[in-house]
Design an enzyme around this catalytic site. Structure first.
Site, PDB file in Angstrom:
ATOM      1  CG  ASP A  20     -13.037  44.779   9.031  1.00 15.95           C
ATOM      2  OD1 ASP A  20     -13.976  45.608   8.711  1.00 15.95           O
ATOM      3  OD2 ASP A  20     -12.014  45.116   9.779  1.00 15.95           O
ATOM      4  NE  ARG A 102      -3.425  35.685  12.835  1.00 17.50           N
ATOM      5  CZ  ARG A 102      -4.503  35.648  13.092  1.00 17.50           C
ATOM      6  NH1 ARG A 102      -5.202  34.858  13.487  1.00 17.50           N
ATOM      7  NH2 ARG A 102      -5.155  36.797  13.760  1.00 17.50           N
ATOM      8  CG  ASP A 131      -2.194  38.824  12.983  1.00  8.82           C
ATOM      9  OD1 ASP A 131      -1.110  38.286  13.377  1.00  8.82           O
ATOM     10  OD2 ASP A 131      -3.049  38.846  13.122  1.00  8.82           O
ATOM     11  CB  SER A 185     -10.199  44.718  17.118  1.00  8.78           C
ATOM     12  OG  SER A 185      -9.069  44.057  17.186  1.00  8.78           O
TER      13      SER A 185
END
Length: 411
Positions: A20, A102, A131, A185
């Site tokens: 990705d 993050r 996110d 995922s």
């Protein structure tokens, strides 16, 4: 296609080396015609990161524009440990493993952008998740003028088929297992693994055994319990079984111990900040042990008033982190209060690990507020006058008596 007049000249991309973000890298080059700088963070996800360098070079990134950094110590010291001083749990259960990583990634993106003269940063978060909010709120808090590019909100590559077609058209290597439907995922770092999507999307179905990667099945864990002693100074773990260790090493060691005993599994349907519910399977073995131990040392070192106040603000603190407000003034204000409470939270806790559980069985500290003389059922040598309790009870009962009398009078 994005409006070219607003196209950035240089973009720093949060780059994992996976399919990705490799597609995003090429998309930025073709759609914006900009120079791309990659940043790959070693957060303890357990993967070899050098392949990300090779992939970036293959896609035309200059060696000087490839940044791969080991940020494990900074991650645990400056983000995980402050959060654990608060005993933070989102919606009472989730140890915020993805959320807390993050702001660190965003911080480095913004710093690298300043160092190399980039006018934008980019991330690979989708338009459905939390996110995107966390990356962008953090970036804007650190640089209000930074441009943030979120390809998933802009491009027309809205299906796995289109993504693969774009990859093939641009000679982007595709791992064989990516050609089929990925079973789920995964996001991983030193604090946890998070699994979502595909086989986990129906919360009415039990998660398959193969979803779990960091912990053994508690039923298959050792039949003999294991003891571990964790020493704290001012609310932070500093040693395991008497051995002084760095923050990241402590969490690594606790992950090994917890994983071996099946500690730290969580199957949760949570409320995302963007409004929907999602189901995730989390594994946080070391963090689960650390939380239990921190609670254990607070039990004897933290005053009741301070502890109860701290517990009352914890849900708000956890929500701020989950929603992406790590760099907000309100989170920093709460952190100052929490850190003040930890000045005497020092000592050692013994934890018993056994088949999925981590349980405090002993704790001791030079700063302990626990007094055997006051709580003993034996003779207390005058440490506590039990007759004092009568007046205490009568004063606290006064308003209740008045309420009861009014209720009786009014029928």
């Amino acid at each position: 296609m994005p409006a070219q007049k607003h196209a950035p000249k240089k973009v720093v991309l949060a780059y994992s080396g996976g399919l990705d973000t490799s597609i995003i890298l090429k998309w930025l080059q073709t759609e914006y015609g900009c120079e791309v700088v990659t940043f790959t963070a070693d957060l303890g996800q357990g993967e070899e990161l050098e392949p990300a360098r090779a992939k970036a070079e293959l896609l035309g990134i200059k060696p000087e524009n490839i940044h791969i950094e080991d940020v494990r110590e900074e991650f645990v010291r400056d983000f995980v440990f402050p959060m654990f001083r608060a005993n933070a749990l989102y919606e009472g259960l989730y140890l915020l493993g993805t959320s807390i990583a993050r702001p660190l990634i965003s911080k480095r993106l913004v710093e690298i952008a300043a160092e190399c003269g980039a006018d934008a940063v980019a991330h690979g978060a989708t338009g459905k998740g939390n996110d995107q909010v966390r990356f962008e709120l953090s970036a804007y808090a650190l640089n209000p003028d930074i441009k943030v590019i979120a390809p998933w909100r802009e491009w027309d590559l809205t299906s796995r088929t289109r993504l693969l077609e774009f990859a093939e058209a641009n000679q982007i290597p595709i791992a064989k297992d990516k050609r089929g439907e990925a079973p789920f995922s995964v996001d991983a770092n030193l604090l946890h693994t998070s699994s979502e999507g595909k086989v986990l999307e129906n919360p009415g179905d039990e998660a398959p055994d193969y979803v779990y990667q960091r912990t053994v099945d508690p039923e298959a864990a050792p039949n003999v319990p294991e003891m571990v002693e964790i020493t704290f100074e001012k609310g932070d773990a500093v040693a395991i079984n008497g051995e002084a260790l760095s923050p990241a090493t402590i969490l690594t060691r606790l992950n090994e111990l917890g994983g071996k005993h099946g500690v730290g599994r969580l199957d949760l349907v949570e409320n995302r900040f963007v409004g929907m519910k999602s189901r995730g399977v989390y594994e946080t073995p070391g963090g689960t042990i650390l939380l239990e131990a921190h609670r254990g040392i607070e039990q004897i070192t933290l005053d009741s008033g301070a502890g109860h106040l701290k517990d009352s603000i914890m849900p708000r603190y956890a929500e701020l982190i989950y929603n992406g407000f790590w760099f907000s003034p309100e989170r920093e204000m709460l952190q100052a209060l929490i850190d003040k409470s930890q000045e005497n939270v020092s000592g050692t806790v013994r934890i018993k690990l056994y088949k999925g559980s981590a349980r405090t069985v002993a704790r001791w500290s030079d700063a302990s507020l626990y007094s055997e003389a006051h709580v003993t059922f034996e003779e207390d040598a005058g440490a506590y006058d039990q007759t004092d309790a009568q007046g205490f009870i009568q004063l606290n009962a006064l308003r209740l008596k008045l309420l009861a009398a009014r209720k009786r009078r009014l029928g």
